[in-house]
Scaffold this active site. Structure first.
Site, mmCIF file in Angstrom:
data_model
loop_
_atom_site.group_PDB
_atom_site.id
_atom_site.type_symbol
_atom_site.label_atom_id
_atom_site.label_comp_id
_atom_site.label_asym_id
_atom_site.label_seq_id
_atom_site.Cartn_x
_atom_site.Cartn_y
_atom_site.Cartn_z
ATOM 1 C CB SER A 108 -9.439 6.263 13.536
ATOM 2 O OG SER A 108 -8.234 6.505 14.261
ATOM 3 N N GLY A 109 -7.539 4.346 11.031
ATOM 4 C CA GLY A 109 -6.600 4.534 9.934
ATOM 5 C C GLY A 109 -7.331 4.546 8.608
ATOM 6 C CB ALA B 8 -8.292 -0.232 6.628
ATOM 7 N N GLY C 238 6.056 7.330 2.124
ATOM 8 C CA GLY C 238 6.332 7.140 0.699
ATOM 9 C C GLY C 238 5.188 7.447 -0.236
ATOM 10 N N GLY C 239 4.079 6.728 -0.121
ATOM 11 C CA GLY C 239 2.956 6.988 -1.010
ATOM 12 C C GLY C 239 2.111 5.760 -1.271
ATOM 13 C CD GLU D 51 8.084 4.208 -2.472
ATOM 14 O OE1 GLU D 51 7.831 5.285 -1.909
ATOM 15 O OE2 GLU D 51 7.544 3.130 -2.157
ATOM 16 C CG ASP E 199 -4.229 -3.480 20.368
ATOM 17 O OD1 ASP E 199 -3.501 -4.035 21.217
ATOM 18 O OD2 ASP E 199 -4.269 -2.253 20.211
ATOM 19 C CG HIS F 173 11.596 1.032 6.128
ATOM 20 N ND1 HIS F 173 12.729 1.711 5.764
ATOM 21 C CD2 HIS F 173 10.614 1.460 5.301
ATOM 22 C CE1 HIS F 173 12.453 2.516 4.753
ATOM 23 N NE2 HIS F 173 11.180 2.379 4.449
ATOM 24 N NE ARG G 9 9.840 -0.751 1.975
ATOM 25 C CZ ARG G 9 8.706 -0.196 2.380
ATOM 26 N NH1 ARG G 9 7.896 -0.871 3.161
ATOM 27 N NH2 ARG G 9 8.384 1.026 2.013
ATOM 28 C CG HIS H 263 8.025 -0.497 7.731
ATOM 29 N ND1 HIS H 263 7.768 0.757 8.249
ATOM 30 C CD2 HIS H 263 7.590 -0.481 6.444
ATOM 31 C CE1 HIS H 263 7.218 1.510 7.308
ATOM 32 N NE2 HIS H 263 7.072 0.780 6.219
ATOM 33 N NE ARG I 204 4.356 -3.033 3.228
ATOM 34 C CZ ARG I 204 4.691 -1.748 3.076
ATOM 35 N NH1 ARG I 204 4.076 -1.011 2.172
ATOM 36 N NH2 ARG I 204 5.624 -1.210 3.823
ATOM 37 C CB SER J 184 0.708 -1.143 3.014
ATOM 38 O OG SER J 184 1.484 0.028 2.981
ATOM 39 C CG LEU J 185 -0.907 4.004 2.567
ATOM 40 C CD1 LEU J 185 -0.268 5.325 2.161
ATOM 41 C CD2 LEU J 185 -1.862 4.220 3.736
#
Length: 540
Positions: A11-12, A14, A48-49, A114, A222, A243, A290, A351, A386, A391-392
């Site tokens: 339920s994130g 994606a 972050g965003g 960033e 999982d 991170h 990073r 991270h 990344r 990612s979002l």
């Protein structure tokens, strides 16, 4: 048996965005299951965003270039271009759903900068972006009665042709997915959830494989483990992003100090008060990608023997700090750290996983009817490292494409409604386990092994040592699993151990240093391995 048209695991951002797009385009019945509360996801913890080209002074080519540079030769450029070019529209979709992003005095989106980005392009809600996105998606999902959301339900295994008992099973030349075995924590009952059209794997990452992580407790690998056991092809798991800056304080549980803090002017100091990033990346300094910053901190800690370094942002002013980083400010205050006056003690932590279940550009895996999106997937966007805040964006762009692909294919090719029979869950002969100390001990041992031997800096010797021990642990856990009534702690341990072993196998396969994967006995990139993904597939 529970029947649905589409089953979404996770339920994130994606999973929820995929469910919303399917609901908008069809009348299909959609079931979203999550193993904890609906808002408990990596998305909710993202500070972050979202990186996207939302300003006239920025460009698609610049964002593509920054992503490819960070990815160190392993990004799939076609996937990167899709991410970048479709990203702005997906952010507008979020705003139309009610997501409220931070704006400047003129009313325009306030765009942060960033590490690794050549322009200010980070759309954010102060330092609580993920929480705002999750809120807006859950609010939107609640408006669609065709979407059901089951909390405290744990997917144990994907159901494929191997669980079919009807006569048509042998006719299938390829593997298809038909749902999952799902445990209800409340009742303790395992049921078949039969998905008549498709399954979306959106279970998030695997940070809990490591001793120190920014990920919540649910991030136990999982989806990667379930996908592998079902026959999904896995790739590039050696690339685990650490991170660089998580809060070092007793009881802080590796609270993330956002990349945006360095983007706003934060500087890194060793405990002697010396700024050290000039020794590792003299041009980009604290704004280096990073992997470079994390290795620099790791080197400083090994050199000094200290447990942490310092991140100082006090020079930008107290009012600006409280305005732009209210959550970080409040969290640090709880540990008697006033970031307006003193530096933050920080240490790297696991991270993000750049690898995962391989998908095409529409989220499809090699298993029919099985899609994967978000951190559990490997679209090719991230390569060997990344780029911050991609990612979002990836989860939104590719879950949108997956929903379009599924609904379009259903309209073009009406799937037959063949009756299939699936093997019922059988727990006869199992017993309730009382020795939970076994589970806790194994979990800590796996996490410690991964932290000590498969962390920021690796070697063949360390990896082989961890592989030998992990193989034995996986075998022991599997034996224990077969004879024990399943519980969430046991299932999570099983997946943590399996995912850890896959990470080690992947790391051993890549005999070079590239991006997030740094080997002391292979310190340089091998040009022959550029564009070559590390592939792992289970023989069924």
């Amino acid at each position: 048996m529970i029947e649905t048209d589409i089953l979404v695991l996770g339920s994130g951002s994606a999973g929820l965005f995929f469910a919303l797009q399917c609901a908008k385009r069809s009348k299909l019945k959609i079931l979203v299951i999550t193993k904890k509360e609906r808002s408990e996801s990596n998305t909710n913890y993202a500070q972050g965003g979202i990186a996207s080209v939302m300003d006239a002074y920025d460009s698609y080519e610049s964002h593509v270039r920054d992503t490819l540079i960070a990815g160190a030769g392993l990004c799939h450029e076609d996937a990167v271009r899709i991410l970048v070019e479709e990203g702005p529209e997906r952010i507008r979709d979020l705003m139309n759903l009610g997501a409220k992003f931070t704006r400047d005095k003129s009313g325009k989106l306030h765009l942060g900068k960033e590490g690794g980005h050549s322009a200010s392009r980070i759309v954010h809600t102060r330092d609580l972006t993920g929480k705002e996105i999750e809120r807006s998606l859950l609010d939107a999902v609640a408006k669609y009665p065709q979407i059901s959301l089951f909390e405290d339900h744990y997917a144990i295994e994907l159901l494929t042709d191997h669980q079919r008992t009807d006569k048509n099973r042998k006719k299938n030349k390829t593997i298809s997915c038909y749902g999952a075995y799902v445990l209800s924590e409340e009742s303790g009952i395992v049921e078949i959830v039969h998905a008549k059209k498709a399954v979306m794997l959106a279970t998030g990452g695997a940070g809990q494989v490591y001793l120190h992580t920014t990920n919540p407790e649910i991030a136990t690998g999982d989806g990667i483990a379930m996908g592998y056991r079902a026959g999904a092809i896995i790739a590039n798991l050696e690339f685990i992003q650490f991170h660089p800056t998580t809060l070092y304080a007793d009881g802080a549980r590796s609270f993330l100090i956002s990349e945006a803090v360095r983007g706003a002017g934060g500087i890194l100091l060793n405990q002697a008060g010396e700024r050290f990033m000039s020794e590792y990346d003299p041009i980009r300094m604290e704004l280096a990608p990073r992997d470079i910053v994390a290795r620099a901190i790791d080197a400083e800690l090994k050199r000094s023997g200290d447990q942490y370094v310092l991140l100082d942002i006090s020079h930008i002013g107290a009012s600006k700090i409280r305005k732009e980083f209210p959550n970080i400010y409040k969290k640090c205050k709880k540990f008697a750290i006033d970031i307006t006056k003193e530096p933050i003690p920080v240490v790297p932590a696991a991270h993000y996983s750049c690898g995962g279940v391989i998908t095409d550009l529409f989220g499809k895996t090699n298993i029919n009817n099985l899609y994967a999106c978000g951190e559990v997937s490997m679209t090719g966007v991230h390569g060997a490292n990344r780029l911050a805040s991609n990612s979002l964006l990836e989860s939104l762009v590719f879950s949108f494409r997956a929903a379009n692909d599924l609904i379009s294919s259903l309209k073009k090719h009406l799937k037959n409604n063949e009756k299939i029979r699936l093997v019922e869950w059988d727990e006869s002969g199992t017993e309730n386990a009382e020795e939970w100390v076994v589970i806790e001990h194994d979990r800590r041992e796996v996490q410690q092994l991964m932290w000590d031997y498969v962390g920021i800096v690796r070697s063949t010797y360390r990896l082989k040592r961890s592989e030998r021990r992990l193989r034995l642990i996986v075998q022991e856990i599997e034996s224990y699993y077969r004879k024990t009534k399943v519980t969430v702690p046991l299932l999570e341990l099983r997946n943590i151990a399996q995912t850890a072993l896959l990470i080690v196998r992947s790391a051993l396969s890549r005999k070079e240093s590239r991006g997030l994967h740094y080997m002391t006995d292979y310190p340089n990139p091998n040009p022959k391995l550029a564009k070559v993904d590390t592939i792992i597939e289970k023989k069924l």
